[in-house]
Scaffold this motif. Structure first.
Motif, PDB file in Angstrom:
ATOM      1  N   LEU A 245       0.770  -1.232  -0.060  1.00 14.39           N
ATOM      2  CA  LEU A 245       0.165  -0.020   0.066  1.00 14.39           C
ATOM      3  C   LEU A 245       0.878   1.110   0.164  1.00 14.39           C
ATOM      4  CD1 LEU A 245      -2.821   1.190   0.234  1.00 14.39           C
ATOM      5  CD2 LEU A 245      -2.576   1.110   2.728  1.00 14.39           C
ATOM      6  N   VAL A 246       0.675   2.011  -1.048  1.00 13.42           N
ATOM      7  CA  VAL A 246       1.731   3.118  -1.277  1.00 13.42           C
ATOM      8  C   VAL A 246       0.979   4.475  -1.505  1.00 13.42           C
ATOM      9  CG1 VAL A 246       2.069   2.492  -3.403  1.00 13.42           C
ATOM     10  CG2 VAL A 246       3.702   3.768  -2.401  1.00 13.42           C
ATOM     11  N   ARG A 247       1.651   5.766  -1.091  1.00 12.44           N
ATOM     12  CA  ARG A 247       1.223   6.914  -1.545  1.00 12.44           C
ATOM     13  C   ARG A 247       2.033   7.616  -2.602  1.00 12.44           C
ATOM     14  NH1 ARG A 247       1.598  10.725   1.752  1.00 12.44           N
ATOM     15  NH2 ARG A 247      -0.128  12.141   0.988  1.00 12.44           N
ATOM     16  N   VAL A 248       1.491   8.172  -3.570  1.00 18.43           N
ATOM     17  CA  VAL A 248       2.470   8.229  -4.661  1.00 18.43           C
ATOM     18  C   VAL A 248       2.195   9.698  -5.316  1.00 18.43           C
ATOM     19  CG1 VAL A 248       1.401   7.076  -6.211  1.00 18.43           C
ATOM     20  CG2 VAL A 248       3.654   7.611  -6.623  1.00 18.43           C
ATOM     21  N   ARG A 253       3.258   8.523 -11.001  1.00 19.74           N
ATOM     22  CA  ARG A 253       2.629   7.512 -10.960  1.00 19.74           C
ATOM     23  C   ARG A 253       2.997   6.382 -12.278  1.00 19.74           C
ATOM     24  NH1 ARG A 253      -1.756   5.922 -14.593  1.00 19.74           N
ATOM     25  NH2 ARG A 253      -3.079   4.268 -13.251  1.00 19.74           N
ATOM     26  N   GLU A 254       3.317   7.007 -13.399  1.00 20.82           N
ATOM     27  CA  GLU A 254       3.842   5.972 -14.442  1.00 20.82           C
ATOM     28  C   GLU A 254       5.126   5.288 -14.129  1.00 20.82           C
ATOM     29  OE1 GLU A 254       2.144   5.349 -17.196  1.00 20.82           O
ATOM     30  OE2 GLU A 254       0.408   6.572 -16.073  1.00 20.82           O
ATOM     31  N   ASP A 271      -4.589  14.768   0.057  1.00 21.29           N
ATOM     32  CA  ASP A 271      -3.866  15.962  -0.094  1.00 21.29           C
ATOM     33  C   ASP A 271      -3.453  16.103  -1.804  1.00 21.29           C
ATOM     34  OD1 ASP A 271      -2.383  13.727  -0.613  1.00 21.29           O
ATOM     35  OD2 ASP A 271      -0.651  14.240   1.099  1.00 21.29           O
ATOM     36  N   GLY A 272      -4.166  15.369  -2.723  1.00 15.80           N
ATOM     37  CA  GLY A 272      -3.972  15.322  -3.987  1.00 15.80           C
ATOM     38  C   GLY A 272      -2.988  14.020  -4.600  1.00 15.80           C
ATOM     39  N   TRP A 273      -2.343  13.426  -3.589  1.00 13.73           N
ATOM     40  CA  TRP A 273      -1.526  12.454  -3.973  1.00 13.73           C
ATOM     41  C   TRP A 273      -2.529  11.120  -4.427  1.00 13.73           C
ATOM     42  CZ3 TRP A 273       3.895  11.110  -1.633  1.00 13.73           C
ATOM     43  CH2 TRP A 273       4.933  12.254  -1.902  1.00 13.73           C
ATOM     44  N   LEU A 274      -1.862   9.917  -4.869  1.00 16.70           N
ATOM     45  CA  LEU A 274      -2.790   8.615  -5.166  1.00 16.70           C
ATOM     46  C   LEU A 274      -2.528   7.811  -4.102  1.00 16.70           C
ATOM     47  CD1 LEU A 274      -2.150   8.588  -8.919  1.00 16.70           C
ATOM     48  CD2 LEU A 274      -4.382   9.437  -7.894  1.00 16.70           C
ATOM     49  N   ARG A 275      -3.410   7.084  -3.644  1.00 19.73           N
ATOM     50  CA  ARG A 275      -3.289   6.058  -2.696  1.00 19.73           C
ATOM     51  C   ARG A 275      -3.398   4.624  -3.570  1.00 19.73           C
ATOM     52  NH1 ARG A 275      -3.827   4.818   3.177  1.00 19.73           N
ATOM     53  NH2 ARG A 275      -3.869   7.288   3.223  1.00 19.73           N
ATOM     54  N   ASP A 296       9.026  11.157  -3.526  1.00 19.88           N
ATOM     55  CA  ASP A 296       7.679  11.064  -4.173  1.00 19.88           C
ATOM     56  C   ASP A 296       6.648   9.963  -3.958  1.00 19.88           C
ATOM     57  OD1 ASP A 296       7.901  13.412  -5.669  1.00 19.88           O
ATOM     58  OD2 ASP A 296       9.557  12.615  -7.055  1.00 19.88           O
ATOM     59  N   ALA A 297       7.063   9.240  -3.192  1.00 20.24           N
ATOM     60  CA  ALA A 297       6.417   7.987  -2.606  1.00 20.24           C
ATOM     61  C   ALA A 297       6.425   7.785  -1.090  1.00 20.24           C
ATOM     62  CB  ALA A 297       6.634   6.827  -3.375  1.00 20.24           C
TER      63      ALA A 297
END
Length: 324
Positions: A245-248, A253-254, A271-275, A296-297
């Motif tokens: 499980l990571v926030r990035v 993302r790519e 916060d606008g990041w991706l989970r 960045d992650a």
């Protein structure tokens, strides 16, 4: 071997005109003495090759001595030349054979097609050795002797004995039934079965190979594309895979997708990041991938991955925190 060399010698003279013995020796990777013997053999066989003495002398064929291949149109000739520029053949140890084949194809083209096809091919570059950031693309080396032995067993339908170095394992001898060969991103793979079970071996990890006289246990026909897809699916869904499980950062993302085996879930964070929930081949793969993303992650789970990243970052900060 000598017959192939004689053919290559004639083709070189056809395409380049007059060449010195030294130049021919360099192209054929033999000694000048061998070139002179080959010239004598060609003359004895009736090939109209003659010597021009002097400072700019060398060997040359009489004008008009050629055979034309009239079945190819310009587009077909261009397709062959473009295909010949790819490095995939290197993975199977066929680089020199491919170069020789392209030499013969170009020589056999009608003159009106030859210049057009060759000129167009010069305008196309496929799979260069470096990318735009000057990062050199490293090809996996497969010794010619090993590649040739594997090819013979695949084409003849014979069993193959290989000395294979799997990751983190002691190299072992194993006898397999070869099915076919696959190349992807300049990496070569042998698809085979062992005791009836599907196996995939990276060619660069084969330390030695020996074709056996016994026939391989395999079907007469095979759909390699389908076989590869099936093995790829099993690889992505089995083995020692780990889920992370990571926030990035969305901008990376790519990069994450380029290393992960699969994405199991994805949603925007506050916060606008991706989970994201992603899977990796094993723990070492997960550690490497998350470390590459730097700040960045953030790995949220499992805890052993967070511990690894924290301990490694602490060790590096300690090292650079002390003046050398």
């Amino acid at each position: 071997m000598r017959a192939d060399r004689l053919v290559s010698l004639v083709l070189l003279l056809r395409q380049h005109g007059r060449l010195s013995a030294t130049a021919l020796a360099r192209e054929l990777e033999v000694s000048t003495r061998t070139v002179l013997r080959d010239i004598e053999a060609l003359s004895a066989a009736g090939v109209p090759v003659y010597a021009e003495r002097g400072r700019h002398g060398g060997f040359e064929l009489l004008p008009g001595f050629r055979t034309e291949l009239t079945g190819l149109n310009p587009d077909e000739a261009l397709a062959l030349l473009v295909a010949g520029s790819r490095r995939g053949a290197q993975a199977f140890g066929l680089g020199s054979a491919l170069a020789s084949a392209m030499l013969k194809v170009v020589d056999a083209l009608p003159e009106s097609y030859r210049d057009t096809a060759a000129g167009a091919a010069e305008r196309l570059l496929i799979d260069p050795e470096t990318d735009l950031l000057s990062r050199r693309l490293v090809d996996e080396e497969v010794p010619d002797a090993i590649a040739a032995e594997v090819l013979r067993a695949v084409f003849a339908g014979h069993k193959l004995r290989i000395h294979y170095a799997a990751v983190d394992q002691t190299p072992m001898w194993r006898t397999v039934d070869p099915i076919g060969l696959v190349t992807i991103r300049d990496r070569g793979y042998l698809l085979a079965t062992k005791s009836g079970a599907d196996r995939t071996y990276r060619l660069s990890r084969i330390l030695a190979a020996k074709e056996l006289p016994e026939p391989a246990q395999r079907p007469d026909r095979v759909d390699l594309d389908r076989a590869w897809q099936e093995r790829s699916t099993r690889f992505r869904t089995g083995g020692d895979q780990v889920t992370v499980l990571v926030r990035v950062n969305p901008g990376r993302r790519e990069d994450l997708l380029g290393t992960a085996l699969a994405v199991r879930a994805e949603e925007p964070d506050a916060d606008g990041w991706l989970r994201m929930e992603v899977s990796f081949q094993d723990s070492r793969h997960a550690k490497w991938a998350l470390w590459q993303l730097s700040m960045d992650a953030e790995a949220l789970a499992p805890q052993w991955l967070r511990d690894f990243l924290r301990n490694r970052a602490t060790a590096i900060a300690t090292r650079y925190g002390v003046s050398s």
